[in-house]
Design an enzyme around this catalytic site. Structure first.
Site, short mmCIF file in Angstrom:
data_model
loop_
_atom_site.label_atom_id
_atom_site.label_comp_id
_atom_site.label_asym_id
_atom_site.label_seq_id
_atom_site.Cartn_x
_atom_site.Cartn_y
_atom_site.Cartn_z
N HIS A 141 16.90 48.18 -18.48
CA HIS A 141 16.12 48.24 -19.73
C HIS A 141 14.88 47.36 -19.76
O HIS A 141 14.59 46.70 -20.75
CB HIS A 141 17.02 47.91 -20.90
CG HIS A 141 18.09 48.93 -21.18
ND1 HIS A 141 17.97 50.25 -20.81
CD2 HIS A 141 19.31 48.81 -21.80
CE1 HIS A 141 19.07 50.90 -21.19
NE2 HIS A 141 19.89 50.06 -21.77
N HIS A 214 17.30 52.74 -28.34
CA HIS A 214 18.70 52.39 -28.07
C HIS A 214 19.49 52.14 -29.37
O HIS A 214 20.25 51.19 -29.47
CB HIS A 214 18.76 51.14 -27.19
CG HIS A 214 19.98 51.04 -26.35
ND1 HIS A 214 21.26 50.98 -26.87
CD2 HIS A 214 20.14 50.97 -25.00
CE1 HIS A 214 22.14 50.87 -25.89
NE2 HIS A 214 21.48 50.87 -24.74
N GLU A 351 20.52 58.25 -25.78
CA GLU A 351 19.20 57.79 -25.35
C GLU A 351 18.52 58.88 -24.54
O GLU A 351 18.93 59.18 -23.42
CB GLU A 351 19.35 56.52 -24.51
CG GLU A 351 20.11 55.40 -25.19
CD GLU A 351 20.77 54.46 -24.19
OE1 GLU A 351 20.03 53.79 -23.44
OE2 GLU A 351 22.02 54.40 -24.16
#
Length: 387
Positions: A141, A214, A351
């Site tokens: 991420h 997210h 996502e």
């Protein structure tokens, strides 16, 4: 006199009624404008002294979204149940302090690269780039300080469908990525009770990019876990992973295994299957599904139905894949909004994205963005309820 007076009287009544109607219309218009006005408040101080802001967007139906320019986080999002009652359906904190202390990406914008890159390395145009290793042996991420932990420039856009435009310049070398990346993300609260997310980006040097959001959803209004939520995924294949959750490179059919959500299925129906090694690796579902779609068309990717409230969430996207995560790493140590404890599998994430580890897997769709090109994707989360 009578014949002159009566037309004048009638004309006066018409003028009065016209003015009265205009006044009423003006009042209604003003009320609607006020209802859709974006509210801005201070959300708290960052360690460097900057102030994070919180923006509240409302539509004419009574739906509400709260978004902070710290990390582009959706902190609050309401949706109607079968009785028309709105309740918050996302996990998060009541204040900035919670997000600063510890947050598993609650509601955040994720970048430059959403999901995992194997061993924190990739090669582009003959040069190897080294990224932070922040998830077992892999990069996750965007790194130590990804897009979820920076302050975005915010521009509220008022109107019938209020929006919040966020922009950020990620400098060349930030978190190890090449190129100065100009990113814009716009959240729009639409009339049909949907929140639309438009992502765009440009770069001055070849780089890799995979932006997503997210948000952790719980359509019960965080009253219980998500195991009874019924999920449908428009995907006939998924990406098997190794023990560190990096794709093996195979695109495996979902038919006949626990990853088949082509028909509405309770999330908890097969999540604890002891025979499935993939479930063991993820501690539940934490995998990427390859969507049945053509190129970059906006199409339905997923539908979630919660039977006790009747709430429905539909996900449309231009992206080729979707990561379905079942909050496996929530462990009860987090106390979130209104003092609610968040145990394992208390929320789900959907996502929209390109495949994990694409920079290292040439058979996957490219995630390379070059100078002169524009990265552009759209995802829409739409909420309704079954009567």
């Amino acid at each position: 006199m009578k014949s002159t007076f009566l037309p004048l009287l009638l004309a006066g009544l018409v003028i009065f009624q016209s003015c009265s109607n205009k006044s009423s219309e003006s009042s209604e218009s003003t009320t609607e404008t006020q209802a859709l006005k974006i509210e801005k408040t201070d959300f708290g101080k960052l360690p460097d002294g900057q102030t994070a802001e919180l923006y509240t967007l409302k539509n004419a139906n009574g739906m509400e979204a709260k978004i902070t320019n710290y990390g582009g986080i959706i902190t609050h999002l309401t949706a109607p149940d079968s009785s028309g009652v709105f309740d918050n359906v996302v996990l998060g904190y009541d204040s900035l302090a919670g997000y600063l202390k510890s947050s598993p990406y609650f509601g955040a914008l994720v970048g430059r690269y959403g999901n995992r890159i194997a061993k924190g390395k990739f090669t582009l145009d003959g040069k190897t780039y080294t990224l932070a290793v922040n998830n077992m042996v892999n990069h996750l991420h965007g790194g130590t300080v990804g897009f979820d932990k920076v302050l975005w420039k915010a521009e509220p856009i008022e109107g019938e469908e209020p929006a919040l435009k966020l922009s950020y310049v990620s400098k060349d070398g930030e978190e190890g990525y090449p190129g100065n990346l100009n990113v814009t993300v716009t959240y729009t609260l639409q009339k049909n009770n949907s929140i639309k997310i438009d992502y765009t980006a440009t770069t001055d040097k070849a780089t890799v990019i995979n932006l997503t959001n997210h948000t952790y959803f719980n359509l019960t209004g965080a009253k219980r876990d998500i195991l009874d939520h019924q999920l449908t995924l428009n995907a006939d294949r998924f990406l098997p992973v190794n023990e560190t959750l990096i794709p093996t490179g195979e695109l495996k059919p979902v038919a006949g295994n626990v990853f088949d959500f082509t028909k509405a299925t309770a999330i908890g129906a097969r999540i604890n299957d002891p025979k499935d090694q993939q479930i063991k690796y993820g501690g539940g579902y934490d995998h990427c599904w390859v969507l049945n779609k053509k190129d970059k068309e906006l199409s339905l990717a997923a539908t979630v139905y919660e039977p006790t409230t009747g709430r429905i969430m539909e996900v449309q996207t231009t992206e080729p894949a979707i990561q379905f995560y079942t909050g496996n790493f929530l462990d009860g140590s987090i106390t979130g909004k209104k003092g609610i404890n968040y145990p394992k599998r208390f929320a789900l994430c959907l996502e929209t994205e390109h495949y994990p580890d694409s920079p290292n897997q040439s058979a996957f769709p490219t995630v390379v963005l070059k100078p002169g090109e524009t990265y552009q994707t759209t995802t829409i989360y739409t909420f309704s309820a079954k009567k």
